[in-house]
Design a protein around this motif. Structure first.
Motif, PDB file in Angstrom:
ATOM      1  N   GLU A   1     -12.490  -0.329  -5.416  1.00 28.67           N
ATOM      2  CA  GLU A   1     -11.039  -0.553  -5.129  1.00 28.67           C
ATOM      3  C   GLU A   1     -10.509   0.391  -3.899  1.00 28.67           C
ATOM      4  O   GLU A   1      -9.463  -0.072  -3.268  1.00 28.67           O
ATOM      5  N   GLU A   2     -11.199   1.400  -3.657  1.00 30.67           N
ATOM      6  CA  GLU A   2     -10.832   2.164  -2.606  1.00 30.67           C
ATOM      7  C   GLU A   2     -11.091   1.423  -1.355  1.00 30.67           C
ATOM      8  O   GLU A   2     -10.154   1.387  -0.314  1.00 30.67           O
TER       9      GLU A   2
ATOM     10  N   PRO B   1       0.708  -1.238   0.146  1.00 31.77           N
ATOM     11  CA  PRO B   1       0.078   0.074  -0.035  1.00 31.77           C
ATOM     12  C   PRO B   1       0.743   1.110   0.026  1.00 31.77           C
ATOM     13  O   PRO B   1       0.120   2.410  -0.344  1.00 31.77           O
TER      14      PRO B   1
ATOM     15  N   TYR C   1      -8.257  -1.188  -1.044  1.00 25.26           N
ATOM     16  CA  TYR C   1      -7.063  -0.489  -0.510  1.00 25.26           C
ATOM     17  C   TYR C   1      -7.195  -0.093   0.868  1.00 25.26           C
ATOM     18  O   TYR C   1      -6.057  -0.064   1.635  1.00 25.26           O
ATOM     19  N   ARG C   2      -8.152   0.309   1.421  1.00 20.52           N
ATOM     20  CA  ARG C   2      -8.305   0.628   2.996  1.00 20.52           C
ATOM     21  C   ARG C   2      -7.870  -0.650   3.709  1.00 20.52           C
ATOM     22  O   ARG C   2      -7.412  -0.647   4.858  1.00 20.52           O
TER      23      ARG C   2
ATOM     24  N   LYS D   1      -4.452  -1.433   3.916  1.00 23.05           N
ATOM     25  CA  LYS D   1      -3.709  -0.504   4.729  1.00 23.05           C
ATOM     26  C   LYS D   1      -3.691  -0.911   5.999  1.00 23.05           C
ATOM     27  O   LYS D   1      -2.987  -0.936   6.984  1.00 23.05           O
TER      28      LYS D   1
ATOM     29  N   ILE E   1      -3.213   5.562  -4.924  1.00 22.62           N
ATOM     30  CA  ILE E   1      -4.560   5.359  -4.325  1.00 22.62           C
ATOM     31  C   ILE E   1      -5.717   5.449  -5.382  1.00 22.62           C
ATOM     32  O   ILE E   1      -5.672   6.386  -6.206  1.00 22.62           O
TER      33      ILE E   1
END
Length: 337
Positions: free
Chosen positions: A92-93, A81, A96-97, A100, A86
């Motif tokens: 997709e976000e 990450p 991504y979170r 993370k 981003i």
């Protein structure tokens, strides 16, 4: 990225477009439009949606391939990450979170394990240094009161000292570069020192020692090489025959100095030779010797790799020869010449 899987994921969009196409054709037909008009609409719609899917497929494939390439280049994969862009898409976000959060959790757990490992390593080193004091004291008491019983105790004390040294070097072997001093040493001196470290063990087992033609000097760390030789001597005694003989000799071969330790012991099975430096591997002989751990040669190999020393073994049915290979430093030799 697989094209078939991509189309499968886009199936709802495809079905929606097909439904829209069918509804439009029915509408045009109901309003008296010819079949050619309906066909033209279907063809144009199909071309546009097909072009959209092709461009979308290659765009996503390029982005995902780049992501995989970055992941492969990372030593710590959980840091992905930190290097990826981003994402703009809402779905997709979310992923991504999640990445993370996984990264944060991994870093916390890794830090905790590293702290515990460091504390344990420091405790082991401190304990070994502390236990050396009573070992030395018992050794002095036995040497000042010679007797057959005292000699037996001294041989066992050498074993205890060797095991504590093994534990200490195992703890430090990961960061050998912080605990070595490279200088010119005499192979004769380091061999005689190793023999002296094991004199009571060798005497107790009536081992005949020969150390001829050891007239070479090499550049390495005296302490580490001495430890390696102690492990090899211990193994030679452990797998000895009725009349054990241990021979040390050195020779120059091309750009290397070879120091060999040869015994007439049980030997190593041909099938076991490729694996004797693996951690915990004891082989056929180890199954007959109950106190075999498979750690000694593993440590020797690990330390040799750190110090740039070659390590090899040769055995043909009976007896084993372990060879240490020291590279000749042409630059140092040239300066001295």
């Amino acid at each position: 990225m697989n094209g078939k899987l991509f189309l499968k994921n886009q199936l709802p969009v495809i079905l929606m477009n097909l439904t829209g196409m069918l509804a439009l054709v029915l509408f045009l037909t109901a309003n008296g439009n010819s079949a050619s008009v309906s066909l033209l609409v279907v063809v144009v719609w199909t071309i546009v949606i097909s072009l959209y899917f092709v461009l979308l497929f290659f765009a996503r494939k390029k982005r995902l391939s780049k992501l995989l390439e970055m992941t492969e280049q990372l030593e710590e994969k959980y840091l992905l990450p930190e290097v990826m862009e981003i994402p703009e898409r809402a779905e997709e976000e979310v992923f991504y979170r999640i990445l993370k959060m996984a990264e944060k959790s991994t870093l916390e757990k890794t830090g905790e394990v590293q702290r515990e490992r460091k504390e344990y390593k420091e405790y082991i080193e401190q304990w070994i240094h502390e236990v050396k004091t009573p070992i030395t004291a018992m050794k002095l008491l036995c040497e000042n009161n010679p007797s057959p019983f005292a000699r037996e105790i001294l041989a066992q004390l050498e074993n205890v000292n060797r095991f504590t040294e093994q534990a200490l070097y195992y703890a430090r072997s990961e960061h050998t570069e912080k605990d070595y001093l490279i200088r010119e040493i005499s192979l004769r001196d380091v061999v005689h020192s190793a023999i002296a470290d094991n004199k009571y063990l060798l005497r107790q087992n009536h081992v005949v020692i020969t150390a001829d033609h050891i007239d070479h000097n090499v550049y390495t760390d005296n302490k580490w090489v001495r430890f390696i030789l102690n492990q090899l001597i211990s193994n030679a005694v452990k797998y000895r025959t009725e009349k054990p003989v241990l021979r040390f000799f050195s020779e120059k071969e091309n750009d290397r100095i070879l120091l060999s330790v040869e015994d007439n012991g049980m030997g190593i099975a041909k099938s076991d030779l490729p694996r004797i430096f693996e951690k915990g591997f004891t082989g056929q002989n180890g199954r007959m010797i109950q106190n075999s751990t498979g750690i000694g040669l593993y440590l020797c190999k690990r330390l040799c790799d750190k110090l740039g020393i070659g390590l090899s073994a040769c055995s043909e049915g009976k007896g084993t020869t372990i060879t240490l290979s020291f590279h000749i430093n042409d630059f140092v030799t040239g300066v001295q010449g």
